[in-house]
Design an enzyme around this catalytic site. Structure first.
Site, PDB file in Angstrom:
ATOM      1  N   ASP A  67       1.083  -1.110  -0.019  1.00  0.00           N
ATOM      2  CA  ASP A  67       0.026  -0.119  -0.027  1.00  0.00           C
ATOM      3  C   ASP A  67       1.011   1.273   0.186  1.00  0.00           C
ATOM      4  OD1 ASP A  67       1.050  -0.495   2.544  1.00  0.00           O
ATOM      5  OD2 ASP A  67      -1.045  -0.872   3.425  1.00  0.00           O
ATOM      6  N   ASP A 136      -7.339  -2.456  14.137  1.00  0.00           N
ATOM      7  CA  ASP A 136      -8.755  -2.878  13.969  1.00  0.00           C
ATOM      8  C   ASP A 136      -8.681  -4.161  13.087  1.00  0.00           C
ATOM      9  OD1 ASP A 136      -7.595  -2.024  11.762  1.00  0.00           O
ATOM     10  OD2 ASP A 136      -9.111  -0.277  11.208  1.00  0.00           O
ATOM     11  N   HIS A 138      -6.865  -4.881  10.596  1.00  0.00           N
ATOM     12  CA  HIS A 138      -6.879  -4.632   9.115  1.00  0.00           C
ATOM     13  C   HIS A 138      -5.681  -5.466   8.518  1.00  0.00           C
ATOM     14  CE1 HIS A 138      -4.757  -0.583   9.472  1.00  0.00           C
ATOM     15  NE2 HIS A 138      -3.706  -1.452   9.491  1.00  0.00           N
ATOM     16  N   GLU A 143      -9.582  -1.858   5.600  1.00  0.00           N
ATOM     17  CA  GLU A 143     -10.287  -1.582   6.885  1.00  0.00           C
ATOM     18  C   GLU A 143     -11.558  -2.294   7.005  1.00  0.00           C
ATOM     19  OE1 GLU A 143      -8.455  -0.010   8.690  1.00  0.00           O
ATOM     20  OE2 GLU A 143      -7.868   2.013   7.919  1.00  0.00           O
TER      21      GLU A 143
HETATM   22  P1  PGA Z   1       2.385  -1.124  12.528  1.00  0.00           P
HETATM   23  O1  PGA Z   1       1.117  -1.283  11.533  1.00  0.00           O
HETATM   24  O2  PGA Z   1       3.200  -2.108  12.121  1.00  0.00           O
HETATM   25  O3  PGA Z   1       2.983   0.121  12.415  1.00  0.00           O
HETATM   26  O4  PGA Z   1       1.599  -1.555  13.980  1.00  0.00           O
HETATM   27  C1  PGA Z   1       0.548  -2.405  11.193  1.00  0.00           C
HETATM   28  C2  PGA Z   1      -0.533  -2.207  10.177  1.00  0.00           C
HETATM   29  O5  PGA Z   1      -1.236  -1.223  10.332  1.00  0.00           O
HETATM   30  O6  PGA Z   1      -0.736  -3.051   9.264  1.00  0.00           O
END
Ligand code: PGA
Length: 260
Positions: A67, A136, A138, A143
């Site tokens: 992404d 959350d 994802h 999302e």
């Molecule tokens: P993070 O994010 O590694 O910064 O915790 C993970 C994600 O949102 O996929």
């Protein structure tokens, strides 16, 4: 899903790196799916170390990132382009033309997303996809309520994700509201998947993804439908898993596991 509980972040990162090494040993021109965020940093550091000290070779590897934020140029310090070059690509011998990261500044998002999907297919699909998980639930920027068969597309970020990622920006208002992300359906086509999670903040999402129902409310739960997923967690992120003893038992008694 194979659940592997490591004692801490370093062990988790090293265990995931061993999977990447095995993949490259079997297929030196493997296609790797890359993730950003704080979670995979230790994995990238270990791969850089293995490249420098043991000659791990990326010269024939192709990568596709999951992404990118919409509106951030490739040189913006919080862009995922910048993150990937700073933390990984510039430290290994990967060929620049083999690096694919979604564009956050294209003038035509729809055709860019179609092209991205097509390139993945033309290169034979992703052999090993690295994933983190959001608080959350994802994966990539898929999302809650994202279709579990979604493809690469423009996505509005959830408030929770904007708050979680505000730590990298001056204020939450500076976090882009849109991103381009591979879809859940795109991710599910990878041959093998490594999902990483560390820290107590991820414990609820991990438990929901592994032991809850398959639901678009927790897009990581779709991975239950994938035949070759390894989840590496540290002890904190494993804190809410009900079946911890069972996962340890399975690992200990895996066919071919050394007798203990
Ligand atoms: P993070 O994010 O590694 O910064 O915790 C993970 C994600 O949102 O996929």
């Amino acid at each position: 899903m194979e659940v592997i509980i490591e004692q801490d972040y370093e062990q988790m990162s090293k265990a995931a790196a061993r999977v990447v090494v095995r993949t490259l040993n079997e297929k030196p021109n493997a296609v790797l799916g890359m993730a950003t965020g704080s979670t995979p940093l230790g994995l990238y550091q270990e791969l850089v170390r293995l490249h420098r000290e043991e000659g791990l070779d990326f010269s024939r590897v192709t990568t596709f990132n999951l992404d990118e934020y919409v509106g951030l140029s490739v040189t913006h310090p919080q862009s995922y382009h910048h993150f990937m070059y700073e933390n990984f690509f510039q430290h290994v011998n990967i060929a620049r033309q083999n690096i694919y990261i979604p564009s956050g500044t294209t003038s035509n998002y729809r055709s860019f997303c179609e092209w991205y999907e097509q390139r993945i297919e033309e290169l034979g699909g992703i052999d090993l996809q690295i994933l983190g998980i959001g608080s959350d639930g994802h994966i990539a920027f898929n999302e809650p309520t994202s279709s579990l068969s979604s493809r690469t597309r423009l996505k509005t970020l959830a408030r929770q994700t904007i708050e979680d990622n505000a730590r990298f920006f001056e204020t939450a208002d500076d976090v882009p509201v849109y991103a381009i992300t591979m879809g859940v359906g795109t991710i599910m086509e990878a041959d093998r998947i490594v999902l990483l999670a560390n820290g107590a903040k991820k414990a609820d999402a991990v438990a929901a993804a592994v032991e809850g129902p398959v639901t678009s409310m927790i897009t990581a739960s779709a991975l239950q439908m994938h035949p070759r997923v390894k989840l590496f967690v540290d002890a904190d992120a494993a804190g809410e898993l009900q079946m911890r003893d069972y996962y340890q038992w399975i690992l200990k008694n895996k066919p071919g596991a050394p007798p203990s």
